[in-house]
Structures are given as structure tokens and as C-alpha cells.
Design an enzyme around this catalytic site. Structure first.
Site, short mmCIF file in Angstrom:
data_model
loop_
_atom_site.label_atom_id
_atom_site.label_comp_id
_atom_site.label_asym_id
_atom_site.label_seq_id
_atom_site.Cartn_x
_atom_site.Cartn_y
_atom_site.Cartn_z
N ARG A 224 33.65 81.42 59.09
CA ARG A 224 34.64 82.10 58.26
C ARG A 224 34.39 83.60 58.31
NH1 ARG A 224 37.25 78.28 58.76
NH2 ARG A 224 38.07 76.86 57.18
N HIS A 272 41.26 82.80 65.28
CA HIS A 272 40.93 81.59 64.53
C HIS A 272 41.41 80.33 65.26
CE1 HIS A 272 40.08 79.98 60.21
NE2 HIS A 272 39.88 79.02 61.11
P1 NDP Z 1 29.50 70.46 57.45
O1 NDP Z 1 29.76 70.37 56.00
O2 NDP Z 1 29.41 69.19 58.23
O3 NDP Z 1 28.11 71.23 57.71
C1 NDP Z 1 27.74 72.34 56.99
C2 NDP Z 1 26.30 72.71 57.34
O4 NDP Z 1 25.96 73.94 56.68
C3 NDP Z 1 25.29 71.66 56.87
O5 NDP Z 1 24.28 71.51 57.83
C4 NDP Z 1 24.71 72.28 55.60
O6 NDP Z 1 23.37 71.91 55.32
C5 NDP Z 1 24.75 73.75 55.97
N1 NDP Z 1 24.73 74.59 54.77
C6 NDP Z 1 25.66 74.65 53.78
N2 NDP Z 1 25.27 75.52 52.82
C7 NDP Z 1 24.07 76.01 53.23
C8 NDP Z 1 23.14 76.92 52.65
N3 NDP Z 1 23.39 77.53 51.50
N4 NDP Z 1 22.01 77.16 53.33
C9 NDP Z 1 21.76 76.55 54.52
N5 NDP Z 1 22.59 75.67 55.11
C10 NDP Z 1 23.73 75.41 54.47
O7 NDP Z 1 30.59 71.43 58.05
P2 NDP Z 1 31.22 71.43 59.54
O8 NDP Z 1 30.11 71.50 60.51
O9 NDP Z 1 32.20 70.34 59.68
O10 NDP Z 1 32.04 72.81 59.50
C11 NDP Z 1 31.40 74.04 59.29
C12 NDP Z 1 32.42 75.14 59.06
O11 NDP Z 1 33.03 75.51 60.29
C13 NDP Z 1 33.61 74.78 58.18
O12 NDP Z 1 33.27 74.84 56.82
C14 NDP Z 1 34.62 75.83 58.55
O13 NDP Z 1 34.47 76.96 57.72
C15 NDP Z 1 34.23 76.21 59.99
N6 NDP Z 1 35.27 75.81 60.97
C16 NDP Z 1 35.87 76.80 61.71
C17 NDP Z 1 36.82 76.48 62.65
C18 NDP Z 1 37.43 77.52 63.51
O14 NDP Z 1 38.36 77.23 64.25
N7 NDP Z 1 36.96 78.75 63.48
C19 NDP Z 1 37.23 75.08 62.88
C20 NDP Z 1 36.52 74.14 62.06
C21 NDP Z 1 35.58 74.51 61.14
P3 NDP Z 1 23.02 70.38 54.88
O15 NDP Z 1 23.33 69.55 56.11
O16 NDP Z 1 21.57 70.41 54.61
O17 NDP Z 1 23.89 70.06 53.72
C1 OXD Z 2 38.81 74.42 59.82
C2 OXD Z 2 39.41 75.55 60.52
O1 OXD Z 2 38.17 74.61 58.78
O2 OXD Z 2 40.24 75.30 61.43
O3 OXD Z 2 38.96 73.28 60.31
O4 OXD Z 2 39.08 76.69 60.25
#
Ligand code: NDP
Ligand code: OXD
Length: 309
Positions: A224, A272
Site C-alpha cells: 500500500r 496498482h
Molecule cells: P496476509 O494477511 O496473508 O499476510 C500479511 C502478513 O503481514 C502476515 O505474514 C502478517 O504476519 C504480516 N504482518 C501484519 N502485521 C504485521 C506487523 N505489525 N508486523 C509484522 N508483520 C505483520 O496478506 P496477503 O499476503 O494476502 O496480502 C498482503 C497485502 O498485499 C494486502 O494487505 C494488500 O495491501 C497488498 N496487495 C497489493 C496488491 C497490489 O496489486 N499492489 C494486490 C494484492 C494485495 P502474521 O503471519 O504473523 O500474522
Molecule cells: C488487493 C489489491 O488488496 O489489489 O487485492 O490491492
């Protein structure tokens, strides 16, 4: 009587989604023609306006069309008591893995440098560094971060990741919790951000953390825009602390025409699109959850919005 799904995609692909859900036996109502909200059973949305979902008295599940949930935050956006399911589907994961591999390889193989040498008609051969000697760090080892980490390990990179809880992924060194972030950063020549946007992760890509990276590190932010303090990134690039960045997300989207990021010679901007949910596989995830709901079974990837991801 058929159940009805309210659809707000945020992109121009409503017809494909509609086709998938109609084949499943749902009636599809477009957001802009939503009509009487009493007839809405499910909603699949991106950035819904406040007040609308709360005005659907028979809403059973809210599906996020994206993996991230920040678009559902805000007062009165999600009514209390209605389960929220986030998007986890194989093509969204595959798309992100491609994006991460592309940019990691591009930086690892010094392609930005070769591109600039091409423009100067300069023929400068040098020995590529083996992937095993390139330290890559991934912030976030969830669905997307873990898949990218595995793919990078397959290519031979020296991969570590950071998450809240400890992870056990073959070939990936796990750092976890706020206290271990500096150590992860200190070893990351290529830093990839795949964190959700929460109060704890907002502005995490800042001057203090850039200074912890090895000098001349690269940044890939596909999570993000609000993870990154853009002015501090520009300053870190000016000083040479960060050699190059691939940015798919921005503090303001669409990225304003006046933004200096557009024309920066060492920043690669995309709008994006690192990964986008595919209607076919995304709809399968939604339909599977509707089936589960009807059968009284637990939903998959239901989230606690208060936790933030
Ligand atoms: P998940 O919820 O599966 O994974 C999130 C990860 O972040 C987990 O490993 C979690 O740790 C870790 N995390 C969260 N908070 C913290 C913290 N405070 N400190 C350390 N680690 C933290 O999310 P996804 O992998 O599915 O997606 C990640 C992000 O990617 C989405 O939220 C979105 O914003 C972005 N995205 C962007 C896209 C784009 O086109 N640019 C497309 C799709 C997604 P734990 O496992 O220990 O809980
Ligand atoms: C998502 C994105 O969160 O596309 O899936 O940004």
C-alpha cells in the site's frame, strides 16, 4: 427464489464477474443500480461508500474483492455482525509472485544500469552476482509474501522474511515482531513490502528504516502507498542509500501528474496492477464460501477487521 449478490468491482470487469455468479445461480445487482437493499444477500466489493452495506438488512457475508481490507475501513462502511471474507485466490497470488520476481530479477541483474548504458551506447561487460549471494528481505510472509519467498528460494536467492509470528518456510529465514525488524532490514539488499496496511505498518518505509538497509539497497513496494513516506524515499534515493525502487502503490492514487515519482530516473512506477483478482478464480472463492455458509460450515479467510488484516 434466487439469492442476490451486490457487486462493486472498482475495475471494468463486471461482466466477467456477473457471468461467473449467474452460472452459480445468483442474481447479480450492480452497485450503481442497487435498488431495494432488502433483497441483497451477499456483497462483493471494493471501496464501498459508507452507509450502503449497513442498509442491507438481510446481508449475510461481505466479500472483499481484494486481499487488502483497508478499503473497508471508515465509519459506517461495514455493519457490525456481518462476516467479512478477504480475497485469497491462486491467480492473485500468482500475479503478485510474477511482479515480485520480475522486479527482484531486474534489480539483481542490474537491468536499470544496463538500460541507462544502452541509452549511452556504452558496452560494459561485468560478471553477474550469483543469486545465492543476493540477500532479499520480505516484509509480510502471509499468502502473498510466503508465495513470493518460495519462488525466490527456488531461484536460489538468500531470502528472509518478517512477520508478526514466527514462520517455518523452507529456505526462508524468519524474523518476527517489532524487535527483529532492524536485523531483517540490515541484511536486505532488496526489500519487498507485502504487508497489510494497519496502524502498526503505516509509514513503515521511512527514513529511519531506509537507513538500516545496506547502502545502495533496492525497494519494491507492492502493498500500500501509505506504507511508504514518499518524501523520505526520495531523500534516501538522493543520498544513494536506496539505489532504485519499484512502486506499484502510492499515498495518493491515481498518482498525481505533478508527483516527482513519475519522472524519477531510478523509480519504476506501475498503476496498482502488481496483481488483480481474476473473476474466474475469485468467483470460485466467493461461491465456495457461499456453499459453506449455506451448509452451516466455517467460512475460509474470514477476517477480524479490528485486527486490520
Ligand atoms: P496476509 O494477511 O496473508 O499476510 C500479511 C502478513 O503481514 C502476515 O505474514 C502478517 O504476519 C504480516 N504482518 C501484519 N502485521 C504485521 C506487523 N505489525 N508486523 C509484522 N508483520 C505483520 O496478506 P496477503 O499476503 O494476502 O496480502 C498482503 C497485502 O498485499 C494486502 O494487505 C494488500 O495491501 C497488498 N496487495 C497489493 C496488491 C497490489 O496489486 N499492489 C494486490 C494484492 C494485495 P502474521 O503471519 O504473523 O500474522
Ligand atoms: C488487493 C489489491 O488488496 O489489489 O487485492 O490491492
Amino acid at each position: 427464489m434466487k439469492e442476490t449478490l451486490l457487486l462493486k468491482t472498482g475495475l471494468e470487469c463486471s461482466d466477467e464477474w456477473r457471468g461467473e455468479f449467474e452460472r452459480f445461480g445468483l442474481e447479480v445487482r450492480e452497485w450503481r443500480a442497487r435498488g431495494d437493499l432488502r433483497g441483497i444477500d451477499y456483497a462483493l466489493v471494493w471501496a464501498p461508500h459508507a452507509g450502503v452495506l449497513g442498509a442491507c438488512p438481510n446481508l449475510k457475508i461481505i466479500f472483499s474483492i481484494g486481499a487488502g481490507l483497508d478499503h473497508l475501513r471508515g465509519e459506517n462502511v461495514v455493519p457490525p455482525g456481518v462476516p467479512v471474507v478477504r480475497m485469497v485466490e491462486p491467480m492473485l497470488t500468482a500475479g503478485m509472485t510474477e511482479y515480485v520476481l520480475f522486479h527482484t530479477l531486474r534489480f539483481h541483474r542490474e537491468m536499470p544500469q544496463f538500460e541507462s548504458e544502452q541509452r549511452e551506447r556504452s558496452w560494459r561487460q561485468r560478471q553477474p552476482r550469483p543469486a545465492a549471494q543476493r540477500r532479499v528481505g520480505i516484509l509480510g510472509l502471509g499468502e502473498l509474501g510466503a508465495a513470493s519467498a518460495r519462488a525466490l528460494v527456488t531461484l536460489g536467492f538468500d531470502v528472509a522474511g518478517w512477520s508478526r509470528s514466527e514462520k517455518h518456510i523452507d529456505g526462508v529465514r524468519s524474523f518476527f515482531g517489532a524487535a527483529q525488524l532492524p536485523e531483517l532490514l540490515a541484511r536486505s539488499e532488496i526489500l519487498i513490502c507485502l504487508l497489510p496496511l494497519t496502524a502498526q505498518t503505516e509509514n513503515i518505509l521511512n527514513a529511519e528504516n531506509f537507513a538500516r538497509l545496506p547502502k545502495g539497497a533496492y525497494l519494491i513496494n507492492a502493498a500500500r502507498g501509505r506504507h511508504c513516506v514518499e518524501e523520505e524515499l526520495l531523500a534516501a534515493m538522493e543520498s544513494g542509500q536506496i539505489a532504485g525502487a519499484a512502486l506499484d502503490v502510492f499515498q495518493t492514487e491515481p498518482l498525481p501528474e505533478t508527483s516527482p515519482l513519475w519522472a524519477h530516473p531510478r523509480i519504476y512506477v506501475t498503476p496498482h496492477i502488481a496483481s488483480i483478482t481474476l473473476p474466474q478464480t475469485g468467483a470460485a472463492h466467493v461461491c465456495e464460501n457461499i456453499r459453506r455458509f449455506r451448509a452451516g460450515r466455517a467460512l475460509t479467510h474470514a477476517v477480524d477487521l479490528a485486527r486490520g488484516y
